[in-house]
Design a protein around this motif. Structure first.
Motif, PDB file in Angstrom:
ATOM      1  N   LEU A 194      -6.603   6.174  -2.483  1.00 18.41           N
ATOM      2  CA  LEU A 194      -5.861   4.978  -2.883  1.00 18.41           C
ATOM      3  C   LEU A 194      -4.387   5.118  -2.534  1.00 18.41           C
ATOM      4  O   LEU A 194      -3.768   4.186  -1.999  1.00 18.41           O
ATOM      5  CB  LEU A 194      -6.034   4.736  -4.385  1.00 18.41           C
ATOM      6  N   PHE A 195      -3.824   6.282  -2.833  1.00 16.06           N
ATOM      7  CA  PHE A 195      -2.414   6.527  -2.511  1.00 16.06           C
ATOM      8  C   PHE A 195      -2.188   6.472  -1.004  1.00 16.06           C
ATOM      9  O   PHE A 195      -1.197   5.908  -0.534  1.00 16.06           O
ATOM     10  CB  PHE A 195      -1.990   7.891  -3.060  1.00 16.06           C
ATOM     11  N   GLU A 196      -3.102   7.045  -0.236  1.00 17.77           N
ATOM     12  CA  GLU A 196      -2.978   7.029   1.218  1.00 17.77           C
ATOM     13  C   GLU A 196      -2.993   5.599   1.743  1.00 17.77           C
ATOM     14  O   GLU A 196      -2.216   5.238   2.633  1.00 17.77           O
ATOM     15  CB  GLU A 196      -4.116   7.824   1.853  1.00 17.77           C
ATOM     16  N   ARG A 197      -3.878   4.777   1.198  1.00 19.04           N
ATOM     17  CA  ARG A 197      -3.968   3.390   1.657  1.00 19.04           C
ATOM     18  C   ARG A 197      -2.712   2.600   1.294  1.00 19.04           C
ATOM     19  O   ARG A 197      -2.212   1.809   2.104  1.00 19.04           O
ATOM     20  CB  ARG A 197      -5.203   2.726   1.049  1.00 19.04           C
ATOM     21  N   LEU A 198      -2.210   2.807   0.081  1.00 17.77           N
ATOM     22  CA  LEU A 198      -0.978   2.115  -0.331  1.00 17.77           C
ATOM     23  C   LEU A 198       0.198   2.548   0.534  1.00 17.77           C
ATOM     24  O   LEU A 198       1.035   1.723   0.933  1.00 17.77           O
ATOM     25  CB  LEU A 198      -0.700   2.392  -1.807  1.00 17.77           C
ATOM     26  N   MET A 199       0.275   3.856   0.815  1.00 20.98           N
ATOM     27  CA  MET A 199       1.356   4.359   1.656  1.00 20.98           C
ATOM     28  C   MET A 199       1.248   3.785   3.060  1.00 20.98           C
ATOM     29  O   MET A 199       2.252   3.422   3.681  1.00 20.98           O
ATOM     30  CB  MET A 199       1.319   5.896   1.700  1.00 20.98           C
ATOM     31  N   PHE A 200       0.007   3.672   3.549  1.00 15.94           N
ATOM     32  CA  PHE A 200      -0.219   3.093   4.878  1.00 15.94           C
ATOM     33  C   PHE A 200       0.235   1.638   4.920  1.00 15.94           C
ATOM     34  O   PHE A 200       0.955   1.222   5.838  1.00 15.94           O
ATOM     35  CB  PHE A 200      -1.706   3.196   5.226  1.00 15.94           C
ATOM     36  N   ILE A 201      -0.155   0.849   3.915  1.00 18.75           N
ATOM     37  CA  ILE A 201       0.201  -0.578   3.884  1.00 18.75           C
ATOM     38  C   ILE A 201       1.715  -0.756   3.816  1.00 18.75           C
ATOM     39  O   ILE A 201       2.294  -1.582   4.542  1.00 18.75           O
ATOM     40  CB  ILE A 201      -0.483  -1.271   2.689  1.00 18.75           C
ATOM     41  N   CYS A 202       2.358   0.007   2.955  1.00 14.62           N
ATOM     42  CA  CYS A 202       3.826  -0.099   2.801  1.00 14.62           C
ATOM     43  C   CYS A 202       4.542   0.243   4.102  1.00 14.62           C
ATOM     44  O   CYS A 202       5.474  -0.460   4.515  1.00 14.62           O
ATOM     45  CB  CYS A 202       4.297   0.817   1.681  1.00 14.62           C
ATOM     46  N   HIS A 203       4.111   1.326   4.749  1.00 15.94           N
ATOM     47  CA  HIS A 203       4.771   1.726   5.992  1.00 15.94           C
ATOM     48  C   HIS A 203       4.503   0.738   7.115  1.00 15.94           C
ATOM     49  O   HIS A 203       5.381   0.502   7.960  1.00 15.94           O
ATOM     50  CB  HIS A 203       4.324   3.135   6.394  1.00 15.94           C
ATOM     51  N   VAL A 204       3.318   0.142   7.134  1.00 20.56           N
ATOM     52  CA  VAL A 204       3.022  -0.867   8.152  1.00 20.56           C
ATOM     53  C   VAL A 204       3.943  -2.070   7.995  1.00 20.56           C
ATOM     54  O   VAL A 204       4.523  -2.563   8.967  1.00 20.56           O
ATOM     55  CB  VAL A 204       1.546  -1.310   8.074  1.00 20.56           C
ATOM     56  N   ILE A 205       4.096  -2.543   6.760  1.00 19.37           N
ATOM     57  CA  ILE A 205       4.953  -3.709   6.505  1.00 19.37           C
ATOM     58  C   ILE A 205       6.400  -3.408   6.898  1.00 19.37           C
ATOM     59  O   ILE A 205       7.054  -4.208   7.594  1.00 19.37           O
ATOM     60  CB  ILE A 205       4.879  -4.108   5.014  1.00 19.37           C
ATOM     61  N   ALA A 254       7.062   9.205  15.719  1.00 17.98           N
ATOM     62  CA  ALA A 254       6.758  10.278  14.769  1.00 17.98           C
ATOM     63  C   ALA A 254       6.343   9.705  13.417  1.00 17.98           C
ATOM     64  O   ALA A 254       5.406  10.202  12.779  1.00 17.98           O
ATOM     65  CB  ALA A 254       7.972  11.187  14.611  1.00 17.98           C
ATOM     66  N   THR A 255       7.013   8.659  12.978  1.00 18.16           N
ATOM     67  CA  THR A 255       6.693   8.040  11.690  1.00 18.16           C
ATOM     68  C   THR A 255       5.277   7.487  11.676  1.00 18.16           C
ATOM     69  O   THR A 255       4.514   7.698  10.728  1.00 18.16           O
ATOM     70  CB  THR A 255       7.687   6.911  11.374  1.00 18.16           C
ATOM     71  N   MET A 256       4.928   6.772  12.736  1.00 18.88           N
ATOM     72  CA  MET A 256       3.592   6.185  12.792  1.00 18.88           C
ATOM     73  C   MET A 256       2.509   7.249  12.870  1.00 18.88           C
ATOM     74  O   MET A 256       1.443   7.127  12.274  1.00 18.88           O
ATOM     75  CB  MET A 256       3.500   5.227  13.985  1.00 18.88           C
ATOM     76  N   PHE A 257       2.783   8.326  13.617  1.00 19.61           N
ATOM     77  CA  PHE A 257       1.784   9.390  13.748  1.00 19.61           C
ATOM     78  C   PHE A 257       1.543  10.099  12.425  1.00 19.61           C
ATOM     79  O   PHE A 257       0.412  10.399  12.054  1.00 19.61           O
ATOM     80  CB  PHE A 257       2.241  10.406  14.794  1.00 19.61           C
ATOM     81  N   ILE A 258       2.630  10.355  11.686  1.00 26.50           N
ATOM     82  CA  ILE A 258       2.517  11.157  10.470  1.00 26.50           C
ATOM     83  C   ILE A 258       2.009  10.349   9.286  1.00 26.50           C
ATOM     84  O   ILE A 258       1.156  10.808   8.517  1.00 26.50           O
ATOM     85  CB  ILE A 258       3.884  11.794  10.132  1.00 26.50           C
ATOM     86  N   TYR A 259       2.502   9.130   9.104  1.00 29.80           N
ATOM     87  CA  TYR A 259       2.242   8.405   7.870  1.00 29.80           C
ATOM     88  C   TYR A 259       1.290   7.227   8.006  1.00 29.80           C
ATOM     89  O   TYR A 259       1.005   6.562   7.011  1.00 29.80           O
ATOM     90  CB  TYR A 259       3.561   7.917   7.277  1.00 29.80           C
ATOM     91  N   MET A 260       0.788   6.956   9.193  1.00 31.41           N
ATOM     92  CA  MET A 260      -0.099   5.817   9.354  1.00 31.41           C
ATOM     93  C   MET A 260      -1.512   6.246   9.736  1.00 31.41           C
ATOM     94  O   MET A 260      -2.290   5.472  10.291  1.00 31.41           O
ATOM     95  CB  MET A 260       0.471   4.840  10.396  1.00 31.41           C
ATOM     96  N   TRP A 261      -1.853   7.508   9.411  1.00 32.17           N
ATOM     97  CA  TRP A 261      -3.210   8.012   9.564  1.00 32.17           C
ATOM     98  C   TRP A 261      -3.656   8.589   8.239  1.00 32.17           C
ATOM     99  O   TRP A 261      -2.858   9.113   7.479  1.00 32.17           O
ATOM    100  CB  TRP A 261      -3.279   9.090  10.646  1.00 32.17           C
ATOM    101  N   SER A 262      -4.933   8.504   7.968  1.00 31.11           N
ATOM    102  CA  SER A 262      -5.451   9.092   6.741  1.00 31.11           C
ATOM    103  C   SER A 262      -5.396  10.611   6.843  1.00 31.11           C
ATOM    104  O   SER A 262      -5.367  11.176   7.940  1.00 31.11           O
ATOM    105  CB  SER A 262      -6.892   8.634   6.491  1.00 31.11           C
ATOM    106  N   VAL A 263      -5.393  11.269   5.682  1.00 29.22           N
ATOM    107  CA  VAL A 263      -5.297  12.725   5.654  1.00 29.22           C
ATOM    108  C   VAL A 263      -6.457  13.367   6.408  1.00 29.22           C
ATOM    109  O   VAL A 263      -6.297  14.384   7.083  1.00 29.22           O
ATOM    110  CB  VAL A 263      -5.267  13.219   4.192  1.00 29.22           C
TER     111      VAL A 263
END
Length: 301
Positions: A194-205, A254-263
């Motif tokens: 859930l945290f990963e998905r929320l972090m993904f959505i926030c960073h995408v926006i 770098a941001t997209m690679f690190i924070y926009m993929w699931s663990v």
């Protein structure tokens, strides 16, 4: 509670990136050389911009802030990595791990916003030079820079508060040379999806908004440069655009690679390589790009 099986005295183990083979000793020495150049170069740039009143313009103020983020970023990871490697110790306290995550995430976010601000500054300078003081006066760009830092720090606070709320167990070995969120989450005893998905959505926006600002700014700049016709002006404009887009590509990539993929999609070796490029090499490369850019930037105040 999440902290039942851990305390603030609990340590993590950073597996690091180097061993003691000759090749890795050479690479470690190279990293120290890059760190020294980046540290001295960014420090000198900040001091020069602060001390020279002729450089108290929006452009140089933004450059000083970018140099500050680079300086803080490289100091967040390399000294601890070097200490662990030279001392043979691999441990890092929970508080120390939290500090690294907070600073890393905050600086990454602040720099992304600062780069968008720089793109807007360049757009105004090229497309609306006569109205520059109206569109981007001293008060406006100070508010934009301060807002960039505030948003970055808020992002860091939220991420570290949630990341450290999870229980961590097992060997507590982080497959990285510093505490990074994706690497840390692999040690969690609970489900972090859930945290990963929320972090993904926030960073995408956030990234979509910033990328839109940068793309729109540079499209207008390129169109304006083309309309300048032949001569030295268009060449300087294209050189400046390419320099800035190189920096933007490195940071946003770098941001997209690190924070926009699931663990689960992260691989330790890839994460180490991308993080080493971003946190160690990029602060030095940016310094060279900034130095090149300032000679070609359009004159404005």
């Amino acid at each position: 509670m999440a902290w039942e099986n851990q305390t603030f005295n609990s340590d993590f183990i950073l597996l690091g990136i180097f061993n003691h083979s000759r090749t890795h000793i050479f690479l470690f020495s190279l990293v120290l050389g890059v760190f020294t150049v980046a540290f001295i170069g960014n420090t000198v740039m900040i001091l020069l911009i602060y001390l020279d009143t002729q450089l108290h313009t929006a452009m140089y103020f933004l450059l000083s802030q970018l140099s500050l983020t680079d300086l803080m970023l490289i100091c967040t990871t390399v000294p601890k990595m070097a200490f662990n490697y030279l001392s043979g110790r691999k441990s890092i306290s929970l508080a120390g791990c939290g500090d690294q995550i907070f600073l890393y995430v905050s600086l990454l976010g602040a720099e992304c916003f600062l780069l968008a601000t720089m793109a807007y500054d360049f757009y105004v300078a090229i497309c609306h030079p006569l109205q520059y003081s109206v569109f981007l006066n001293h008060k406006i760009y100070c508010v934009m820079v301060v807002s960039s830092w505030i948003v970055g720090f808020l992002d860091g606070i939220i991420v570290i508060a949630v990341a450290l709320s999870f229980p961590y167990c097992g060997a507590r070995e982080i497959p990285h040379f510093f505490c990074d969120v994706p690497a840390l989450l692999t040690l969690s005893c609970t489900n972090t999806l859930l945290f990963e998905r929320l972090m993904f959505i926030c960073h995408v926006i956030i990234l979509l908004f910033l990328v839109a600002v940068i793309i729109v700014s540079y499209v207008h700049v390129i169109v304006a440069v083309i309309h300048m016709g032949s001569g030295e002006g268009p060449q300087k404009g294209f050189a400046t655009c390419s320099s800035h887009l190189m920096v933007v590509g490195m940071y946003y990539g770098a941001t997209m690679f690190i924070y926009m993929w699931s663990v689960s999609d992260h691989f330790p070796t890839q994460d180490k390589m991308v993080s080493a490029f971003y946190t160690i090499l990029t602060p030095m490369l940016n310094l060279l790009i900034y130095s090149f850019t300032t000679r070609k930037w359009p004159e404005h105040s």
